[in-house]
Every structure is written in structure tokens, then in C-alpha cells.
Enzyme design. Structure first.
Site, short mmCIF file in Angstrom:
data_model
loop_
_atom_site.label_atom_id
_atom_site.label_comp_id
_atom_site.label_asym_id
_atom_site.label_seq_id
_atom_site.Cartn_x
_atom_site.Cartn_y
_atom_site.Cartn_z
N GLU A 241 6.17 44.32 26.79
CA GLU A 241 7.17 45.22 27.35
C GLU A 241 6.44 46.04 28.40
O GLU A 241 5.71 46.98 28.07
CB GLU A 241 7.77 46.06 26.21
CG GLU A 241 9.18 46.48 26.46
CD GLU A 241 9.22 47.83 27.14
OE1 GLU A 241 9.24 47.82 28.39
OE2 GLU A 241 9.22 48.84 26.44
N GLU B 68 6.20 52.08 40.49
CA GLU B 68 6.83 52.82 39.39
C GLU B 68 6.39 54.29 39.51
O GLU B 68 5.19 54.58 39.45
CB GLU B 68 6.37 52.21 38.07
CG GLU B 68 7.17 52.65 36.89
CD GLU B 68 6.83 51.84 35.63
OE1 GLU B 68 5.74 51.25 35.55
OE2 GLU B 68 7.69 51.83 34.73
N LYS C 255 -2.59 50.22 17.18
CA LYS C 255 -3.48 51.07 18.01
C LYS C 255 -2.58 51.93 18.89
O LYS C 255 -2.04 51.46 19.88
CB LYS C 255 -4.37 50.18 18.87
CG LYS C 255 -5.74 50.72 19.18
CD LYS C 255 -5.80 51.94 20.08
CE LYS C 255 -5.45 51.61 21.51
NZ LYS C 255 -5.20 52.78 22.35
N ARG D 275 15.42 61.53 31.71
CA ARG D 275 15.04 61.36 30.31
C ARG D 275 13.52 61.19 30.25
O ARG D 275 12.94 60.45 31.02
CB ARG D 275 15.75 60.12 29.76
CG ARG D 275 15.37 59.71 28.37
CD ARG D 275 16.31 58.62 27.90
NE ARG D 275 15.89 58.05 26.65
CZ ARG D 275 15.33 56.85 26.52
NH1 ARG D 275 15.15 56.08 27.57
NH2 ARG D 275 14.97 56.40 25.33
N CYS E 283 9.74 53.45 31.27
CA CYS E 283 9.80 52.20 32.06
C CYS E 283 11.24 51.89 32.43
O CYS E 283 11.47 51.06 33.31
CB CYS E 283 9.14 51.07 31.31
SG CYS E 283 9.86 50.79 29.72
C1 SIN Z 1 9.77 52.74 27.60
O1 SIN Z 1 9.76 53.61 28.43
O2 SIN Z 1 8.78 52.00 27.42
C2 SIN Z 1 10.97 52.47 26.71
C3 SIN Z 1 12.03 53.47 26.79
C4 SIN Z 1 13.17 53.24 25.84
O3 SIN Z 1 13.07 52.55 24.82
O4 SIN Z 1 14.23 53.79 26.10
#
Ligand code: SIN
Length: 486
Positions: free
Chosen positions: A259, A390, A183, A287, A293
Site C-alpha cells: 500500500e 505527493e 515493525k 484529514r 496517501c
Molecule cells: C494511508 O494514508 O496510508 C491510509 C489512509 C486511510 O486508510 O484512510
């Protein structure tokens, strides 16, 4: 939208992919996908019903047994072909990513490369699944362990890296012999549908990989999470949603990989190479427009170099060009939507209201689209919200520290624990600090940790489970132990 862009959207699949067939939602409903740089509608994709999602799980369940017995070499070769196809189509895939997510084309190309590398990595891992054989300590009996696919997996991916966050789940699932229901985020479904087309072309048998696009995750994924035939859920997204999914999945005791959010500290010590630190900071912060994250969320800089570092960072941030990601020379695209832009804007206003100085940026960019200026905040007070939450945007708050211990304490003062960045030339200090950090990953004198050959993942409220590296495939394998009589 230019004609070439419209043509690309028109030729990209926009239906559900279930049991190897493309079909519309059973209700006939569609959902609109927006270009965040203009706010205009790019196109529409099928808006799945709960029944469609169950049909996708039916398809995955039906072929699970057969797929688990598919030769590992062939599973690897399908992944390898898909890796090659992704690279042959890098221009198209990158444009699609830019159109629906907003990041500049060069970053979209980097994502396609990064995403495809997960397929190559796991094509090589498919043939390395092994077990153990040992003599029982008493000398009587033998202990045999084997690894088997966990079974049908539910995969939920975010909008910030619509391809790479998919391939790092799909790659190990295919390699391990699992079937899937995917999904993708409702804001960025086209890239995943294009990827489904590539996997089909690479020879993935019908039913192994199924995609349901939807305007609302809960009603379609909820029943699948509760379905006794599902075995695993892998989710990338916010901690808040991850916690809800975990609670739901606990009823069904699903294997989980989570994650989740981050609040990465970026530590610069007085002995650091400042030029390298600023270069690393630009990558760690900017970036993906800061919508990652692993984005550096707060810069803790030794007070003896804080002014120098802030000034250099301000110069680098101020030199960036903001604009539609398809345009030549653009470094920073729009944020994903107005809601995200308001979150960023509120955090900046809060910090400035408490005494921080915006030495660069600090505001929205007027006009269509959800743009926000690259921003550096100096002298950020300890109680500013942006140090705790965040940011997910192009904002770099800088705060000074006096002692190494204080820097570590600050770095760990967060419920999150995904990644930290450390800049120092003192090797003993580097080891001390790295060992003291409560995170799943550390960038030591570098601003990018993401690498398909390494185990990506966090601790604390950043989640658990690892994606990539030798660890990545383990998430999709279950150990079976056989007690052998002798
Ligand atoms: C993410 O922002 O969830 C992962 C970023 C990454 O794999 O570099």
C-alpha cells in the site's frame, strides 16, 4: 508535557513484545520518541537488534501450526474482545496517538474508531473462510479447493495512522490464522505497543503477534525478509521503500501486499454542488493534516467554477486553527518532523516561484514544533512540482480545466493510482469519469473513501493488494486444490 500525558507515556509498554513476553533490546539500546508539536522527547522504547528480530520470527514460526488450527470462532472472539477494549480505552489511545504523531485529539479518536472497526470486521470474517467443491468437466473426479493461512507474516506500518494501518493487517492475519512480526514506524511506536498489550489482554496466545521497535528498519527486517520461514510481507509506506522491499522479497518469493504512495486528483465539474465539493475537499485534503496517501493532492476544477471554488476553499482553510493537537479547538496539528515540513515548504515555494498565488497560508508557523499553515494555491501552472509529487501536508493546489476529457487525462497523468475524487451531479458523466480513472478507489461526491468494509488499495505505483472488505482476508490465505479420484 502535562502530568497526565507523562503518566500515560510512563504506563505504556516500551519494550519488545516477543513470544508473549515483554523484554528490552538484547543490546540494551533504546530509541527516543519525539512530540512533533514541541520537538521534545516523549519517552524511549527498545531499539531492537537483528537478533531480536530473528527471535520474534522464531516465536511466530513456533506457534504457526497450532494457531492455524485454532478454532475460527475463537480467533474471531479474540478480535472482538480487542475491538471492545480499544473502544473502552479510546481516550487513552487517542492521547497517545496525538502525543507521538501530532494529529488533533478528535482525529485521533476517529483513528481509534476506524482502526478498531478493522478488528470487528475481521472478527466477523474469521468464520466465513470457505472453499469449493465441484465435479470435473469430464464427470470423472472431483475438484476440492480449500483456503489455508499463508504462514508467518512480516508487517511494516507507517507513522501517519499508527493504529489503523496496523489493525487492518493484524485483523485479517489473526482471522486467517497467521502469526506475525510487526515493525511499527520508529517515529510512532507507542501506539502499536499499546495495541500489543490490548491483544494480549484479549487473549491472543503468545507468539502469534510479536512487535519489534527499531531506529532502523533495514537491518532488522532485511534478514526476516530473506528468511525462508517467512511467507508474506505487508507494507504500507512510500513507493520508493516499497520497491526496495519488493526487490528484496523477490529472492524469497514472499506473498506481498503493498500500500504505497498516492497523488489523488480531486475533480470538480461545472454541474457539481459546490458547497458539497468544498466540504468534501476539506476532508479529502485536511484529514490527518494532509499526511495521508489518500489525501487530495491536486484540485482540477472546471474553469467556469474555479474562482468560486477556490475562494470558498480558501475561506474554509483560512478558518482552521493550528496548534498542539491536545488543545481544545485545534483543527490542524504539526507535520511529523522537520524533514516533512521542508518537503511541503519546498513544493509551495516551487509553485509560487512558477506563478501560483497563495491565497491563504504559504509558510511555516514560527515557534517550536513542525507546523505549516493551511494553504490554498490558485492558478497553479502545469509544471509545478506539487501536481506531480505527493505533498503530504496541508496544501491545496487548484488548477482549471475546460473539457471532461482533459480532466480525465490530467487525473491519470501520474505514476500513482490510489484514489480520485469526483464531484458532479450528472450521473452519465459520473459513470464515464469513474470508468476512465486509473485508480483503485474513487470517492464520488464524497471526500472520504476509507471504510473497513471496503477493499482499500491502488493500482500502478500505488501498489497492489487490498486491505479491508471481503478481499482483505484473502491476502492472508493460500488456495490449496485437491484432485479427488472418483
Ligand atoms: C494511508 O494514508 O496510508 C491510509 C489512509 C486511510 O486508510 O484512510
Amino acid at each position: 508535557m502535562e502530568k497526565a500525558e507523562q503518566d500515560l507515556i510512563d504506563k505504556t509498554p516500551n519494550q519488545l513484545y516477543i513470544g508473549g513476553k515483554w523484554r528490552g533490546a538484547s543490546s540494551g539500546a533504546t530509541l527516543k520518541v519525539e512530540d512533533p508539536s514541541t520537538g521534545e522527547v516523549l519517552g524511549e522504547v527498545a531499539d531492537a537488534t537483528p537478533e531480536d528480530a530473528v527471535a520474534a520470527l522464531d516465536a511466530a514460526v513456533e506457534v504457526q501450526r497450532e494457531w492455524a488450527h485454532h478454532p475460527p470462532r475463537e480467533r474471531g472472539e479474540i478480535l472482538r474482545r480487542a475491538f471492545e477494549l480499544m473502544n473502552e480505552r479510546i481516550e487513552e489511545l487517542a492521547l497517545l496517538l496525538t502525543l507521538e504523531m501530532g494529529k488533533p485529539l478528535k482525529e485521533s479518536q476517529a483513528e481509534v474508531t476506524y482502526g478498531s472497526e478493522f478488528l470487528r470486521w475481521f472478527s466477523e470474517e474469521a468464520v466465513r473462510i470457505s472453499g469449493r467443491y465441484s465435479t470435473a468437466p469430464t464427470g470423472q473426479g472431483r475438484l476440492l479447493t480449500m483456503k489455508q493461512p499463508v504462514g508467518p507474516c512480516l508487517l511494516i506500518t507507517p507513522w501517519n495512522f499508527p493504529i489503523a494501518m496496523g489493525t487492518r493487517k493484524i485483523g485479517p492475519a489473526i482471522a486467517a490464522g497467521c502469526t506475525m512480526v510487526m515493525k511499527p514506524a520508529q517515529l510512532t511506536p507507542f501506539s502499536m505497543l499499546a495495541l500489543a498489550g490490548i491483544l494480549e489482554e484479549a487473549g491472543l496466545p503468545p507468539g502469534v503477534f510479536n512487535v519489534v521497535t527499531s531506529s532502523s528498519s533495514g537491518p532488522i527486517m532485511g534478514p526476516l525478509i530473506e528468511d525462508r520461514r517467512s511467507r508474506k510481507l505487508s507494507f504500507t509506506g512510500s513507493t520508493e521503500v516499497g520497491q526496495k522491499l519488493m526487490a528484496q522479497a523477490s529472492e524469497n518469493l514472499l506473498r506481498l501486499s503493498m500500500e504505497l504512495g498516492g497523488n489523488a486528483p480531486f475533480l470538480v465539474f461545472e454541474d457539481a454542488d459546490l458547497e458539497a465539493a468544498v466540504k468534501g475537499a476539506m476532508i479529502a485534503k485536511m484529514r490527518n493534516i494532509g499526511e495521508s496517501c489518500v489525501a487530495a493532492n491536486r484540485f482540477h476544477v472546471h474553469e467556469s467554477v474555479a474562482d468560486d471554488f477556490t475562494e470558498r476553499l480558501g475561506e474554509a482553510m483560512g478558518a482552521l486553527t493550528v496548534g498542539r493537537g491536545t488543545k481544545e479547538g485545534v483543527d490542524v496539528g504539526p507535520l511529523i518532523d522537520d524533514k516533512q515540513r521542508s518537503i511541503v515548504s519546498d513544493l509551495v515555494d516551487d509553485a509560487v516561484g512558477r506563478g501560483a498565488k497563495a491565497i491563504v497560508g504559504g509558510g511555516r508557523v514560527e515557534g517550536p514544533g513542525y507546523f505549516y499553515e493551511p494553504t490554498v494555491l490558485a492558478q497553479v501552472p502545469e509544471d509545478a512540482q506539487c501536481l506531480r509529487k505527493e505533498i503530504f501536508g496541508p496544501v491545496a493546489p487548484v488548477i482549471g480545466f475546460a473539457e471532461e476529457e482533459e480532466a480525465i487525462r490530467w487525473a491519470n497523468d501520474s505514476e500513482f493510482g490510489l484514489v480520485a475524487y469526483v464531484y458532479t451531479r450528472d450521473f452519465d458523466r459520473a459513470l464515464r469519469v469513474v470508468e476512465g480513472l486509473e485508480t483503485g478507489m474513487v470517492g464520488l461526491n464524497q471526500g472520504l473513501v476509507s471504510n473497513p468494509a471496503a477493499p482499500f488499495g491502488g493500482v500502478k505505483h500505488s501498489g497492489f493488494g487490498r486491505e479491508g472488505g471481503a478481499e482483505g482476508i484473502e491476502e492472508y490465505l493460500a488456495n490449496k486444490y485437491v484432485a479427488v479420484a472418483t
